[in-house]
Design an enzyme around this catalytic site. Structure first.
Site, PDB file in Angstrom:
ATOM      1  N   CYS A  56       5.975  -5.618   0.455  1.00  0.00           N
ATOM      2  CA  CYS A  56       6.116  -3.853  -0.639  1.00  0.00           C
ATOM      3  C   CYS A  56       6.116  -2.813   0.395  1.00  0.00           C
ATOM      4  O   CYS A  56       7.477  -2.969   1.429  1.00  0.00           O
ATOM      5  CB  CYS A  56       4.780  -4.120  -1.431  1.00  0.00           C
ATOM      6  SG  CYS A  56       5.792  -2.419  -2.484  1.00  0.00           S
ATOM      7  N   HIS A 112       4.839  -8.842  -4.970  1.00  0.00           N
ATOM      8  CA  HIS A 112       3.276  -8.544  -4.242  1.00  0.00           C
ATOM      9  C   HIS A 112       2.838 -10.601  -4.565  1.00  0.00           C
ATOM     10  O   HIS A 112       2.230 -10.675  -5.885  1.00  0.00           O
ATOM     11  CB  HIS A 112       2.538  -8.003  -5.415  1.00  0.00           C
ATOM     12  CG  HIS A 112       2.530  -6.521  -4.188  1.00  0.00           C
ATOM     13  ND1 HIS A 112       2.004  -5.809  -3.754  1.00  0.00           N
ATOM     14  CD2 HIS A 112       3.013  -5.643  -5.099  1.00  0.00           C
ATOM     15  CE1 HIS A 112       2.489  -5.089  -2.893  1.00  0.00           C
ATOM     16  NE2 HIS A 112       3.098  -4.260  -4.399  1.00  0.00           N
ATOM     17  N   ILE A 127       5.441  -3.596  -8.269  1.00  0.00           N
ATOM     18  CA  ILE A 127       5.310  -1.968  -7.902  1.00  0.00           C
ATOM     19  C   ILE A 127       5.419  -1.018  -7.018  1.00  0.00           C
ATOM     20  O   ILE A 127       4.863  -1.194  -5.873  1.00  0.00           O
ATOM     21  CB  ILE A 127       3.387  -2.286  -8.169  1.00  0.00           C
ATOM     22  CG1 ILE A 127       2.746  -3.224  -8.556  1.00  0.00           C
ATOM     23  CG2 ILE A 127       2.628  -0.945  -8.007  1.00  0.00           C
ATOM     24  CD1 ILE A 127       0.721  -4.100  -8.303  1.00  0.00           C
ATOM     25  N   ARG A 128       5.730   0.287  -8.467  1.00  0.00           N
ATOM     26  CA  ARG A 128       7.116   0.980  -6.940  1.00  0.00           C
ATOM     27  C   ARG A 128       7.644   0.018  -6.035  1.00  0.00           C
ATOM     28  O   ARG A 128       7.585   0.358  -4.679  1.00  0.00           O
ATOM     29  CB  ARG A 128       6.003   1.671  -6.746  1.00  0.00           C
ATOM     30  CG  ARG A 128       5.209   2.648  -7.584  1.00  0.00           C
ATOM     31  CD  ARG A 128       3.972   3.394  -6.890  1.00  0.00           C
ATOM     32  NE  ARG A 128       4.600   4.647  -6.542  1.00  0.00           N
ATOM     33  CZ  ARG A 128       3.087   4.599  -5.021  1.00  0.00           C
ATOM     34  NH1 ARG A 128       2.694   4.807  -5.007  1.00  0.00           N
ATOM     35  NH2 ARG A 128       3.986   5.937  -3.851  1.00  0.00           N
ATOM     36  N   GLU A 140       0.721 -11.524  -3.966  1.00  0.00           N
ATOM     37  CA  GLU A 140      -1.023 -11.928  -2.805  1.00  0.00           C
ATOM     38  C   GLU A 140      -1.666 -11.008  -4.447  1.00  0.00           C
ATOM     39  O   GLU A 140      -2.816 -11.883  -4.889  1.00  0.00           O
ATOM     40  CB  GLU A 140      -1.701 -11.370  -2.167  1.00  0.00           C
ATOM     41  CG  GLU A 140      -1.725  -9.772  -2.819  1.00  0.00           C
ATOM     42  CD  GLU A 140       0.181  -8.731  -2.054  1.00  0.00           C
ATOM     43  OE1 GLU A 140      -0.032  -7.328  -2.535  1.00  0.00           O
ATOM     44  OE2 GLU A 140       0.482  -9.642  -1.976  1.00  0.00           O
ATOM     45  N   ARG A 147      12.795   2.701  -1.119  1.00  0.00           N
ATOM     46  CA  ARG A 147      12.101   2.508  -1.659  1.00  0.00           C
ATOM     47  C   ARG A 147      12.152   3.147  -3.512  1.00  0.00           C
ATOM     48  O   ARG A 147      12.422   3.778  -3.402  1.00  0.00           O
ATOM     49  CB  ARG A 147      10.550   3.765  -0.817  1.00  0.00           C
ATOM     50  CG  ARG A 147      10.826   4.977  -0.747  1.00  0.00           C
ATOM     51  CD  ARG A 147       9.792   6.174  -0.468  1.00  0.00           C
ATOM     52  NE  ARG A 147       9.841   5.742   1.083  1.00  0.00           N
ATOM     53  CZ  ARG A 147       9.702   6.219   1.896  1.00  0.00           C
ATOM     54  NH1 ARG A 147       7.699   5.371   2.061  1.00  0.00           N
ATOM     55  NH2 ARG A 147       9.780   5.839   3.811  1.00  0.00           N
ATOM     56  N   GLY A 154       0.426  -1.138  -0.354  1.00  0.00           N
ATOM     57  CA  GLY A 154       0.171  -0.234   0.025  1.00  0.00           C
ATOM     58  C   GLY A 154       1.206   1.146  -0.239  1.00  0.00           C
ATOM     59  O   GLY A 154       1.789   1.229   0.081  1.00  0.00           O
ATOM     60  N   GLU A 155       0.444   2.374   1.338  1.00  0.00           N
ATOM     61  CA  GLU A 155       0.996   3.372   0.627  1.00  0.00           C
ATOM     62  C   GLU A 155       2.113   3.542   2.167  1.00  0.00           C
ATOM     63  O   GLU A 155       0.897   3.857   2.852  1.00  0.00           O
ATOM     64  CB  GLU A 155       0.264   5.048   0.611  1.00  0.00           C
ATOM     65  CG  GLU A 155       0.862   6.152   1.003  1.00  0.00           C
ATOM     66  CD  GLU A 155       2.497   6.106  -0.170  1.00  0.00           C
ATOM     67  OE1 GLU A 155       3.243   6.328   1.146  1.00  0.00           O
ATOM     68  OE2 GLU A 155       2.686   6.102  -0.849  1.00  0.00           O
ATOM     69  N   SER A 156       3.155   3.376   2.178  1.00  0.00           N
ATOM     70  CA  SER A 156       4.170   3.225   3.710  1.00  0.00           C
ATOM     71  C   SER A 156       3.647   4.433   4.860  1.00  0.00           C
ATOM     72  O   SER A 156       3.309   4.155   5.873  1.00  0.00           O
ATOM     73  CB  SER A 156       4.975   2.287   3.091  1.00  0.00           C
ATOM     74  OG  SER A 156       5.801   3.582   2.380  1.00  0.00           O
TER      75      SER A 156
END
Length: 193
Positions: free
Chosen positions: A79, A170, A134-135, A172, A105, A47-49
């Protein structure tokens, strides 16, 4: 056995859906620190850390998750979860500091640089597994007690230390349950025996 997925932001449903495919596993969305008392292992999703870190502080998860780990319970960060568990992020102190790694990151670039690849991962599968980035962060340095699990070219993208597992990709987002099974069998079940 009950596995919790930290449910304050990020790819919660994707982990829940994969876990539901595994026999004899119950899943709990961890919304409050008290929920940690009812699970055998915890997944901190991507997600957004920065957002997840702020919400963890706001809702009292920092000490609760540290205590969960100190009590021998296993945690897997994917991630953003990897970023949150790390000791240092972009040369600043990490949020939880539960694994002795330094992280960079967004090391593979922005959203448009997202990619997937297939790789045989020893001890997990003899068939190539899909790794989706992803990023994604990379692990720049590891402490002496950290075991590197996966490298992509020269970049470290998965590691473990004691009861902590981290992946910069990821699992998942695939249809494969093998990484989740690896976490359950080698971290949670192994601690019980």
């Amino acid at each position: 056995m009950k596995i919790g997925v930290l449910d304050i932001q990020g790819g919660v449903e994707e982990h829940v859906n994969i876990l539901k495919k595994i026999e004899n596993i119950e899943v709990l969305k961890v919304k409050y620190p008290k929920d940690l008392n009812n699970i055998d292992g915890l997944i901190i999703p991507g997600g957004e850390s920065t957002t997840i870190s702020k919400l963890m502080k706001k809702y009292g998860f920092i000490e609760a998750i540290k205590n969960f780990s100190k009590n021998g319970k296993s945690i897997w960060g994917t991630c953003a979860g990897l970023i949150l568990l790390s000791n240092k992020v972009d040369d600043k102190d990490g949020t939880l500091k539960l694994i002795d790694i330094d992280v960079s990151r967004n090391a593979f670039g922005s959203q448009i640089n997202s990619f997937s690849c297939n790789k045989i991962v020893e001890k997990i599968s003899s068939i190539p597994l899909e790794l989706i980035f992803i990023r994604a962060p990379i692990i720049k340095n590891v402490g002496e007690n950290v075991k590197v699990l996966i490298r992509l070219e020269d970049k470290i993208v998965a590691a473990k230390q004691n009861n902590i597992l981290v992946t910069s990709f990821h699992p998942e987002l695939t249809n494969q349950t093998l990484f989740h099974e690896y976490f359950i069998n080698n971290f949670i079940k192994a601690k019980r025996s």
